[in-house]
Write a protein that holds these residues in place. Structure first.
Motif, PDB file in Angstrom:
ATOM      1  N   ALA A  16      -8.378 -13.273  -4.375  1.00  0.00           N
ATOM      2  CA  ALA A  16      -9.574 -12.536  -3.968  1.00  0.00           C
ATOM      3  C   ALA A  16      -9.314 -11.043  -3.816  1.00  0.00           C
ATOM      4  N   VAL A  17      -8.216 -10.648  -3.184  1.00  0.00           N
ATOM      5  CA  VAL A  17      -8.008  -9.223  -2.930  1.00  0.00           C
ATOM      6  C   VAL A  17      -6.765  -8.650  -3.575  1.00  0.00           C
ATOM      7  N   GLY A  18      -5.894  -9.490  -4.134  1.00  0.00           N
ATOM      8  CA  GLY A  18      -4.798  -8.995  -4.943  1.00  0.00           C
ATOM      9  C   GLY A  18      -3.688  -8.285  -4.207  1.00  0.00           C
ATOM     10  N   THR A  19      -3.424  -8.673  -2.978  1.00  0.00           N
ATOM     11  CA  THR A  19      -2.269  -8.094  -2.283  1.00  0.00           C
ATOM     12  C   THR A  19      -1.800  -9.080  -1.227  1.00  0.00           C
ATOM     13  N   LEU A  20      -0.594  -8.887  -0.731  1.00  0.00           N
ATOM     14  CA  LEU A  20      -0.061  -9.789   0.285  1.00  0.00           C
ATOM     15  C   LEU A  20       0.448  -9.049   1.515  1.00  0.00           C
ATOM     16  N   ASN A  21       0.569  -7.740   1.390  1.00  0.00           N
ATOM     17  CA  ASN A  21       0.986  -6.933   2.536  1.00  0.00           C
ATOM     18  C   ASN A  21      -0.121  -6.940   3.587  1.00  0.00           C
ATOM     19  N   MET A  22       0.213  -7.260   4.821  1.00  0.00           N
ATOM     20  CA  MET A  22      -0.852  -7.495   5.810  1.00  0.00           C
ATOM     21  C   MET A  22      -1.690  -6.251   6.075  1.00  0.00           C
ATOM     22  N   ALA A  23      -1.028  -5.086   6.148  1.00  0.00           N
ATOM     23  CA  ALA A  23      -1.796  -3.865   6.380  1.00  0.00           C
ATOM     24  C   ALA A  23      -2.700  -3.555   5.188  1.00  0.00           C
TER      25      ALA A  23
ATOM     26  N   SER B 196       0.874  -2.476  27.230  1.00  0.00           N
ATOM     27  CA  SER B 196      -0.362  -1.760  26.917  1.00  0.00           C
ATOM     28  C   SER B 196      -0.293  -1.195  25.498  1.00  0.00           C
ATOM     29  N   ASP B 197       0.927  -0.824  25.055  1.00  0.00           N
ATOM     30  CA  ASP B 197       1.081  -0.397  23.671  1.00  0.00           C
ATOM     31  C   ASP B 197       0.758  -1.541  22.715  1.00  0.00           C
ATOM     32  N   ALA B 198       1.268  -2.746  23.047  1.00  0.00           N
ATOM     33  CA  ALA B 198       1.000  -3.909  22.202  1.00  0.00           C
ATOM     34  C   ALA B 198      -0.495  -4.188  22.129  1.00  0.00           C
TER      35      ALA B 198
ATOM     36  N   PRO C 268      -6.647  -1.925  14.889  1.00  0.00           N
ATOM     37  CA  PRO C 268      -5.813  -2.222  13.727  1.00  0.00           C
ATOM     38  C   PRO C 268      -5.438  -0.986  12.921  1.00  0.00           C
ATOM     39  N   GLU C 269      -6.219   0.121  13.072  1.00  0.00           N
ATOM     40  CA  GLU C 269      -5.889   1.326  12.301  1.00  0.00           C
ATOM     41  C   GLU C 269      -4.469   1.808  12.599  1.00  0.00           C
ATOM     42  N   VAL C 270      -4.060   1.646  13.874  1.00  0.00           N
ATOM     43  CA  VAL C 270      -2.730   2.119  14.263  1.00  0.00           C
ATOM     44  C   VAL C 270      -1.664   1.450  13.400  1.00  0.00           C
ATOM     45  N   TYR C 271      -1.812   0.141  13.277  1.00  0.00           N
ATOM     46  CA  TYR C 271      -0.841  -0.648  12.496  1.00  0.00           C
ATOM     47  C   TYR C 271      -0.905  -0.246  11.019  1.00  0.00           C
ATOM     48  N   ILE C 272      -2.147  -0.151  10.498  1.00  0.00           N
ATOM     49  CA  ILE C 272      -2.311   0.169   9.078  1.00  0.00           C
ATOM     50  C   ILE C 272      -1.725   1.544   8.785  1.00  0.00           C
ATOM     51  N   GLU C 273      -2.052   2.500   9.666  1.00  0.00           N
ATOM     52  CA  GLU C 273      -1.560   3.866   9.492  1.00  0.00           C
ATOM     53  C   GLU C 273      -0.029   3.875   9.436  1.00  0.00           C
ATOM     54  N   ALA C 274       0.589   3.134  10.365  1.00  0.00           N
ATOM     55  CA  ALA C 274       2.054   3.139  10.436  1.00  0.00           C
ATOM     56  C   ALA C 274       2.665   2.514   9.192  1.00  0.00           C
ATOM     57  N   VAL C 275       2.009   1.476   8.647  1.00  0.00           N
ATOM     58  CA  VAL C 275       2.605   0.795   7.500  1.00  0.00           C
ATOM     59  C   VAL C 275       2.318   1.554   6.201  1.00  0.00           C
TER      60      VAL C 275
END
Lengths: 112, 494
Positions: free
Chosen positions: B183-190, B473-475, B482-489
């Protein structure tokens, strides 16, 4: 081509489910083996089936096959291989221990 | 030097492999095991500190930049769980020095525990959904071996069910991965998260997310827990404690990851369904915990209740609920290990497993009795013990989100937890003692020390939540945004 393989996957899943629902332990294990083959074919199909070159950067970059599904099923095959081997040994050992390979008679064994 | 990120998985993996060659030398195996587990825990502490300083860390294997390669991503949520699982495994190892039979120790007991830990830590750290499947399988294969180790009839029969269920759930996992890739053609979670947000989470993607839900529910014991009590009560105490503490938590972690990072666009379908499943899980778990006489069964059903409770945090998805869920996950890993170890110790001391057949144990073994009492209060969430802070924060989140039914069922289930454990306490520890003084089996030091250590941990977690507060609190922040995670990855520095 995709349709054909998808149908094949369906047939394999049908066979596997039939085997999984039986009472005989060996049949259940064969069922899981066939089930994993079905899913490997499905992963391959999901990447798109087309005739293309090897995925090396070369003259015609547009025409190569997606290598990722192949890498995925390679891993998945190894894993299902290992699990099936483990299940077969376990079934043998259980048969030795309980004297039965019928899943109905194995229900609720309590030796304590 | 982000290469350090791989330590929590590679250290146990290498230890496992080395220990295979030291099969006959049990003493050396034990020493190496303890050294390695301390190193693993130390590495996770170091990573946790670095995340505080530098933000989410990432390791691209082979230098393939995301979204092309496999990668490890360490955020506070995953690293806290890695740390807790390493500590719990270390203490359970201490317990198994005293409780495991010599023959089993020579049959690759320690290597399997380390491979299990490698799989668990790998599942927490990975940032690639197929890699998650692989780490799951590493963890499951070692758990198959551990559950059958010893080869008693009941273990063999239960493990056939356990393995068949897990093979099926692995099949569903691959199915979901195949459709998702199609469906989306990727496997990287971010990257998945980005792509899903781009195309919008239509009906097709929602169905795929529901297949993931089935898979992780089977692993975590959310509603689909029918296999759990049987298989968690058949192996030896130390192994059962490890399973109760770690295996279901990996499923819960995966559920949090997938439903906060990737499939968060249709909470009306997915999150509502998780909510209904959580309620049914808590009800079913409470019934089970009250219905059985066998201590091991009661304890296993307690695992199920807490799974339902933690997932309330996912359903309401507010910041405080996430914080509560993280606290409660950490608490649950520690206290469930403690509960299983105590139950196993009681069975070892009396030779019986039914609560009716035990009585007055507190006269002979006051430490076990009082520790059981503390554990009971901690799991029920009485302040100042460890379960309290998580329960309060999850409850606060549920009130903010106006999820009163969830709140009610969740707190009602705590009463059932308290009652089911109180039943064990009243029946087994109070009353006339059944053990006369000459028959009394001494409580081994090797069994008492790990149990006391876990007891100290629950008390510490209850008294000093401020210690963990910045990490938690960071977790929660990463889970809520989710942007934080996506941005970092996707854009973070190498």
């Amino acid at each position: 081509m995709e349709t054909l393989i998808t149908l094949l996957v369906g047939v394999l899943v049908t066979i596997a489910v039939y085997l999984l629902l039986s009472k005989n332990m060996i049949r259940v294990i064969l069922g899981t083996a066939i089930l994993s083959h079905a899913i490997h074919l499905l992963i391959l199909t999901m990447g798109g089936l087309k005739k293309g070159g090897v995925p090396l950067i070369g003259d015609e970059p547009a025409s190569y096959t997606d290598a990722l599904p192949q890498a995925l099923i390679l891993t998945a095959i190894v894993i299902s291989f290992a699990v099936t081997a483990f299940l077969l040994v376990l079934a043998y050992r259980t048969y030795k221990e309980t004297g039965s390979d019928n899943l109905d008679t194995l229900r609720g064994v309590n030796d304590e | 030097m982000n290469n350090f990120l791989v330590m929590p998985m590679v250290a146990p993996l290498l230890t496992g492999i080395i220990l295979i060659f030291l099969r006959t030398n049990v003493m050396l195996q034990r020493i190496l095991a303890m050294v390695s587990i301390v190193l693993t825990a130390g590495a996770s502490v170091y990573i946790l500190e670095r995340i505080q300083l530098e933000g989410i860390l990432r390791l691209d294997f082979g230098g393939w930049l995301p979204p092309y390669g496999i990668l490890f991503v360490a955020d506070s949520f995953s690293t806290l769980l890695v740390l807790t699982s390493s500590i719990v495994t270390g203490i359970v190892l201490l317990y198994s020095f005293a409780s495991t039979a010599r023959a089993e120790e020579k049959m690759f007991y320690y290597p399997f525990i380390f491979l299990l830990l490698a799989g668990v830590n790998g599942s927490f750290l990975t940032g690639d959904i197929f890699n998650l499947f692989v780490c799951f399988e590493v963890m499951l294969l070692s758990s198959y071996a551990l559950i059958t180790l010893g080869g008693r009839k009941v273990q063999l029969v239960e493990s056939i069910k356990y393995i068949s269920i897990n093979v099926l759930s692995s099949w569903f996992f691959l199915l979901a991965i195949a459709y998702l890739y199609g469906a989306v053609g990727t496997l990287n979670m971010a990257h998945l998260s980005v792509r899903v947000a781009e195309v919008g989470q239509g009906p097709l993607l929602t169905v795929i997310s529901l297949i993931f839900l089935i898979v992780f529910s089977l692993k975590a014991g959310l509603l689909l827990y029918f296999w759990l009590p049987g298989s968690y009560s058949s192996p030896p105490t130390a192994v059962a404690a490890l399973f109760g503490a770690l295996l279901t938590k990996v499923g819960i972690y995966a559920m949090f990851r997938v439903f906060t990072l990737i499939f968060y666009h249709e909470p009306g379908v997915t999150h509502t369904l998780i909510g209904v499943m959580a309620i049914l899980t808590m009800i079913g778990g409470s019934i089970g915990a009250l219905a059985f006489q066998d201590i091991r069964q009661i304890v296993s059903y307690n695992v199920i209740i807490s799974v339902g409770f933690i997932l309330i945090g996912l359903v309401v998805s507010t910041d405080s609920a996430f914080q509560g869920a993280v606290y409660y996950l950490i608490h649950d890993m520690i206290s469930k290990a403690l509960l299983f170890l105590l139950a196993g110790t009681m069975i070892y001391l009396t030779g019986k497993a039914k609560i009716e057949e035990m009585s007055g144990l507190i006269r002979n073994y006051p430490i076990v009795g009082w520790l059981f009492f503390i554990t009971m209060l901690a799991i029920a969430g009485i302040p100042p013990l460890s379960g309290f802070i998580g329960k309060v924060l999850i409850g606060q989140g549920a009130i903010e989100a106006k999820a009163y039914v969830l709140l009610g069922v969740g707190f009602l289930s705590s009463i059932f937890v308290l009652y089911s454990l109180l039943r064990i306490f009243l029946n087994s520890f109070w009353g006339e003692t059944i053990i006369s003084e000459d028959e009394e089996r001494p409580l081994k030091k090797g069994m008492a020390i790990p149990v006391v250590l876990l007891g100290i941990l629950t008390v510490l977690l209850g008294f000093g939540p401020e210690l963990l507060a910045p990490y938690v609190s960071d977790a929660a922040n990463t889970l809520a945004n989710p942007e934080v995670y996506i941005e970092a990855v996707m854009n973070g520095k190498e």
